[in-house]
Motif scaffolding. Structure first.
Motif, PDB file in Angstrom:
ATOM      1  N   PRO A 130     -14.638 -16.345 -10.131  1.00  0.00           N
ATOM      2  CA  PRO A 130     -13.865 -16.184 -11.374  1.00  0.00           C
ATOM      3  C   PRO A 130     -13.944 -17.399 -12.294  1.00  0.00           C
ATOM      4  O   PRO A 130     -13.828 -17.265 -13.515  1.00  0.00           O
ATOM      5  CB  PRO A 130     -12.433 -15.958 -10.877  1.00  0.00           C
ATOM      6  CG  PRO A 130     -12.598 -15.433  -9.498  1.00  0.00           C
ATOM      7  CD  PRO A 130     -13.809 -16.134  -8.959  1.00  0.00           C
ATOM      8  N   ARG A 131     -14.168 -18.588 -11.732  1.00  0.00           N
ATOM      9  CA  ARG A 131     -14.357 -19.772 -12.565  1.00  0.00           C
ATOM     10  C   ARG A 131     -15.655 -19.632 -13.360  1.00  0.00           C
ATOM     11  O   ARG A 131     -15.723 -19.995 -14.534  1.00  0.00           O
ATOM     12  CB  ARG A 131     -14.386 -21.031 -11.680  1.00  0.00           C
ATOM     13  CG  ARG A 131     -14.611 -22.317 -12.409  1.00  0.00           C
ATOM     14  CD  ARG A 131     -13.694 -22.591 -13.556  1.00  0.00           C
ATOM     15  NE  ARG A 131     -12.290 -22.491 -13.223  1.00  0.00           N
ATOM     16  CZ  ARG A 131     -11.298 -22.690 -14.092  1.00  0.00           C
ATOM     17  NH1 ARG A 131     -11.566 -23.037 -15.336  1.00  0.00           N
ATOM     18  NH2 ARG A 131     -10.057 -22.558 -13.731  1.00  0.00           N
ATOM     19  N   LEU A 132     -16.689 -19.079 -12.737  1.00  0.00           N
ATOM     20  CA  LEU A 132     -17.918 -18.787 -13.480  1.00  0.00           C
ATOM     21  C   LEU A 132     -17.650 -17.780 -14.595  1.00  0.00           C
ATOM     22  O   LEU A 132     -18.237 -17.878 -15.677  1.00  0.00           O
ATOM     23  CB  LEU A 132     -19.005 -18.249 -12.545  1.00  0.00           C
ATOM     24  CG  LEU A 132     -19.661 -19.245 -11.598  1.00  0.00           C
ATOM     25  CD1 LEU A 132     -20.643 -18.536 -10.684  1.00  0.00           C
ATOM     26  CD2 LEU A 132     -20.337 -20.364 -12.363  1.00  0.00           C
ATOM     27  N   TYR A 133     -16.759 -16.824 -14.336  1.00  0.00           N
ATOM     28  CA  TYR A 133     -16.408 -15.839 -15.367  1.00  0.00           C
ATOM     29  C   TYR A 133     -15.759 -16.530 -16.578  1.00  0.00           C
ATOM     30  O   TYR A 133     -15.979 -16.129 -17.712  1.00  0.00           O
ATOM     31  CB  TYR A 133     -15.466 -14.780 -14.820  1.00  0.00           C
ATOM     32  CG  TYR A 133     -16.053 -13.873 -13.757  1.00  0.00           C
ATOM     33  CD1 TYR A 133     -17.413 -13.832 -13.490  1.00  0.00           C
ATOM     34  CD2 TYR A 133     -15.225 -13.052 -13.005  1.00  0.00           C
ATOM     35  CE1 TYR A 133     -17.932 -12.997 -12.508  1.00  0.00           C
ATOM     36  CE2 TYR A 133     -15.742 -12.210 -12.038  1.00  0.00           C
ATOM     37  CZ  TYR A 133     -17.089 -12.183 -11.788  1.00  0.00           C
ATOM     38  OH  TYR A 133     -17.592 -11.353 -10.830  1.00  0.00           O
ATOM     39  N   TYR A 179     -16.007  -6.504 -12.131  1.00  0.00           N
ATOM     40  CA  TYR A 179     -15.995  -7.339 -13.339  1.00  0.00           C
ATOM     41  C   TYR A 179     -17.350  -8.008 -13.574  1.00  0.00           C
ATOM     42  O   TYR A 179     -17.763  -8.202 -14.716  1.00  0.00           O
ATOM     43  CB  TYR A 179     -14.898  -8.388 -13.266  1.00  0.00           C
ATOM     44  CG  TYR A 179     -13.510  -7.844 -13.475  1.00  0.00           C
ATOM     45  CD1 TYR A 179     -13.239  -6.943 -14.501  1.00  0.00           C
ATOM     46  CD2 TYR A 179     -12.458  -8.241 -12.672  1.00  0.00           C
ATOM     47  CE1 TYR A 179     -11.958  -6.447 -14.712  1.00  0.00           C
ATOM     48  CE2 TYR A 179     -11.173  -7.760 -12.876  1.00  0.00           C
ATOM     49  CZ  TYR A 179     -10.936  -6.861 -13.902  1.00  0.00           C
ATOM     50  OH  TYR A 179      -9.674  -6.382 -14.107  1.00  0.00           O
ATOM     51  N   ARG A 180     -18.032  -8.367 -12.510  1.00  0.00           N
ATOM     52  CA  ARG A 180     -19.354  -8.977 -12.645  1.00  0.00           C
ATOM     53  C   ARG A 180     -20.292  -8.038 -13.391  1.00  0.00           C
ATOM     54  O   ARG A 180     -21.012  -8.442 -14.301  1.00  0.00           O
ATOM     55  CB  ARG A 180     -19.930  -9.325 -11.272  1.00  0.00           C
ATOM     56  CG  ARG A 180     -21.232 -10.107 -11.317  1.00  0.00           C
ATOM     57  CD  ARG A 180     -21.789 -10.366  -9.917  1.00  0.00           C
ATOM     58  NE  ARG A 180     -22.264  -9.161  -9.273  1.00  0.00           N
ATOM     59  CZ  ARG A 180     -23.452  -8.597  -9.532  1.00  0.00           C
ATOM     60  NH1 ARG A 180     -24.256  -9.117 -10.418  1.00  0.00           N
ATOM     61  NH2 ARG A 180     -23.827  -7.525  -8.882  1.00  0.00           N
ATOM     62  N   LYS A 181     -20.246  -6.763 -13.035  1.00  0.00           N
ATOM     63  CA  LYS A 181     -21.110  -5.786 -13.703  1.00  0.00           C
ATOM     64  C   LYS A 181     -20.697  -5.577 -15.158  1.00  0.00           C
ATOM     65  O   LYS A 181     -21.543  -5.382 -16.024  1.00  0.00           O
ATOM     66  CB  LYS A 181     -21.090  -4.470 -12.934  1.00  0.00           C
ATOM     67  CG  LYS A 181     -21.836  -4.562 -11.623  1.00  0.00           C
ATOM     68  CD  LYS A 181     -21.850  -3.262 -10.878  1.00  0.00           C
ATOM     69  CE  LYS A 181     -22.600  -3.431  -9.562  1.00  0.00           C
ATOM     70  NZ  LYS A 181     -22.571  -2.212  -8.769  1.00  0.00           N
ATOM     71  N   LYS A 182     -19.402  -5.632 -15.429  1.00  0.00           N
ATOM     72  CA  LYS A 182     -18.917  -5.505 -16.808  1.00  0.00           C
ATOM     73  C   LYS A 182     -19.388  -6.681 -17.665  1.00  0.00           C
ATOM     74  O   LYS A 182     -19.739  -6.505 -18.829  1.00  0.00           O
ATOM     75  CB  LYS A 182     -17.391  -5.424 -16.852  1.00  0.00           C
ATOM     76  CG  LYS A 182     -16.831  -4.127 -16.348  1.00  0.00           C
ATOM     77  CD  LYS A 182     -17.120  -3.038 -17.336  1.00  0.00           C
ATOM     78  CE  LYS A 182     -16.037  -2.000 -17.295  1.00  0.00           C
ATOM     79  NZ  LYS A 182     -16.246  -0.973 -18.302  1.00  0.00           N
ATOM     80  N   LEU A 183     -19.374  -7.872 -17.077  1.00  0.00           N
ATOM     81  CA  LEU A 183     -19.786  -9.069 -17.816  1.00  0.00           C
ATOM     82  C   LEU A 183     -21.279  -9.055 -18.152  1.00  0.00           C
ATOM     83  O   LEU A 183     -21.698  -9.690 -19.120  1.00  0.00           O
ATOM     84  CB  LEU A 183     -19.443 -10.327 -17.029  1.00  0.00           C
ATOM     85  CG  LEU A 183     -17.968 -10.726 -17.052  1.00  0.00           C
ATOM     86  CD1 LEU A 183     -17.671 -11.745 -15.968  1.00  0.00           C
ATOM     87  CD2 LEU A 183     -17.579 -11.266 -18.410  1.00  0.00           C
ATOM     88  N   ALA A 242     -20.331 -10.091 -22.221  1.00  0.00           N
ATOM     89  CA  ALA A 242     -19.795 -11.366 -21.723  1.00  0.00           C
ATOM     90  C   ALA A 242     -18.387 -11.637 -22.224  1.00  0.00           C
ATOM     91  O   ALA A 242     -17.644 -12.403 -21.625  1.00  0.00           O
ATOM     92  CB  ALA A 242     -20.709 -12.514 -22.121  1.00  0.00           C
ATOM     93  N   HIS A 243     -18.009 -10.988 -23.302  1.00  0.00           N
ATOM     94  CA  HIS A 243     -16.679 -11.197 -23.880  1.00  0.00           C
ATOM     95  C   HIS A 243     -15.759 -10.014 -23.587  1.00  0.00           C
ATOM     96  O   HIS A 243     -14.827  -9.732 -24.338  1.00  0.00           O
ATOM     97  CB  HIS A 243     -16.801 -11.468 -25.383  1.00  0.00           C
ATOM     98  CG  HIS A 243     -17.711 -12.617 -25.665  1.00  0.00           C
ATOM     99  ND1 HIS A 243     -17.393 -13.913 -25.346  1.00  0.00           N
ATOM    100  CD2 HIS A 243     -18.954 -12.668 -26.186  1.00  0.00           C
ATOM    101  CE1 HIS A 243     -18.389 -14.711 -25.669  1.00  0.00           C
ATOM    102  NE2 HIS A 243     -19.359 -13.978 -26.181  1.00  0.00           N
ATOM    103  N   TYR A 244     -16.028  -9.345 -22.478  1.00  0.00           N
ATOM    104  CA  TYR A 244     -15.241  -8.201 -22.013  1.00  0.00           C
ATOM    105  C   TYR A 244     -13.769  -8.567 -21.890  1.00  0.00           C
ATOM    106  O   TYR A 244     -12.895  -7.807 -22.259  1.00  0.00           O
ATOM    107  CB  TYR A 244     -15.838  -7.740 -20.677  1.00  0.00           C
ATOM    108  CG  TYR A 244     -15.008  -6.762 -19.906  1.00  0.00           C
ATOM    109  CD1 TYR A 244     -14.815  -5.467 -20.374  1.00  0.00           C
ATOM    110  CD2 TYR A 244     -14.424  -7.126 -18.706  1.00  0.00           C
ATOM    111  CE1 TYR A 244     -14.057  -4.570 -19.662  1.00  0.00           C
ATOM    112  CE2 TYR A 244     -13.676  -6.227 -17.982  1.00  0.00           C
ATOM    113  CZ  TYR A 244     -13.495  -4.946 -18.468  1.00  0.00           C
ATOM    114  OH  TYR A 244     -12.746  -4.057 -17.759  1.00  0.00           O
ATOM    115  N   LYS A 245     -13.503  -9.734 -21.358  1.00  0.00           N
ATOM    116  CA  LYS A 245     -12.146 -10.299 -21.263  1.00  0.00           C
ATOM    117  C   LYS A 245     -12.210 -11.743 -21.753  1.00  0.00           C
ATOM    118  O   LYS A 245     -13.257 -12.374 -21.706  1.00  0.00           O
ATOM    119  CB  LYS A 245     -11.638 -10.289 -19.821  1.00  0.00           C
ATOM    120  CG  LYS A 245     -11.615  -8.937 -19.146  1.00  0.00           C
ATOM    121  CD  LYS A 245     -10.277  -8.329 -19.248  1.00  0.00           C
ATOM    122  CE  LYS A 245     -10.229  -7.025 -18.420  1.00  0.00           C
ATOM    123  NZ  LYS A 245      -9.070  -6.266 -18.716  1.00  0.00           N
TER     124      LYS A 245
END
Length: 150
Positions: free
Chosen positions: A30-33, A110-114, A118-121
């Motif tokens: 999640p820090r990478l996110y 979430y990884r797949k969404k990103l 990349a600005h999904y959240k």
């Protein structure tokens, strides 16, 4: 020849190593996110996608599986002396591990969404999302060490 108590200690050591690896990945992904959501250029997006994929598939999944398999053997080997199935703290711990597995799977979702956006959240969402495994870790360690009687 290894005695049952020695085998239990070896499995316990392997379990602790697996748990540490799993949590390291649960803290880092999640820090990478956060950084991924803050990045602006395509090269950064691609770099984060690769890092996230390698961490999720190459470390998180094997560490989770090793954690769960070693936990199964710990319960099997230790139940005669530890009486896990009679302790309420044990079932609460198992429930928290179940929640952690759901968190793990949501990281993959979430990884797949990103990948597609990349600005999904926002990076603020990911900062809060990143704190969840810490809460679970605190609760599980307290349950395992203190073994509160309910």
């Amino acid at each position: 020849m290894t005695t049952p108590s020695e085998a239990f200690l070896w499995v316990k050591a392997l379990h602790l190593i697996a748990v540490i690896c799993w949590f390291a990945a649960l803290f880092y992904l999640p820090r990478l996110y956060v950084y991924h959501a803050m990045s602006e250029d395509e090269i950064s997006h691609q770099r984060f996608q690769i890092m996230e994929r390698k961490l999720y598939r190459g470390i998180m999944w094997p560490a989770m599986i090793a954690t769960l398999v070693s936990a199964h053997f710990l319960v099997s080997l230790g139940d005669a002396t530890q009486h896990y199935h009679q302790a309420h703290w044990f079932y609460l711990k198992v429930a928290l591990v179940g929640v952690l597995i759901i968190y793990h799977l949501s990281c993959g979702y979430y990884r797949k969404k990103l990948i597609t956006n990349a600005h999904y959240k926002s990076h603020k969402f990911w900062r809060f999302f990143n704190e969840f495994p810490t809460i679970i870790l605190l609760a599980v360690v307290i349950l395992v060490v203190v073994k509160p009687q309910f």
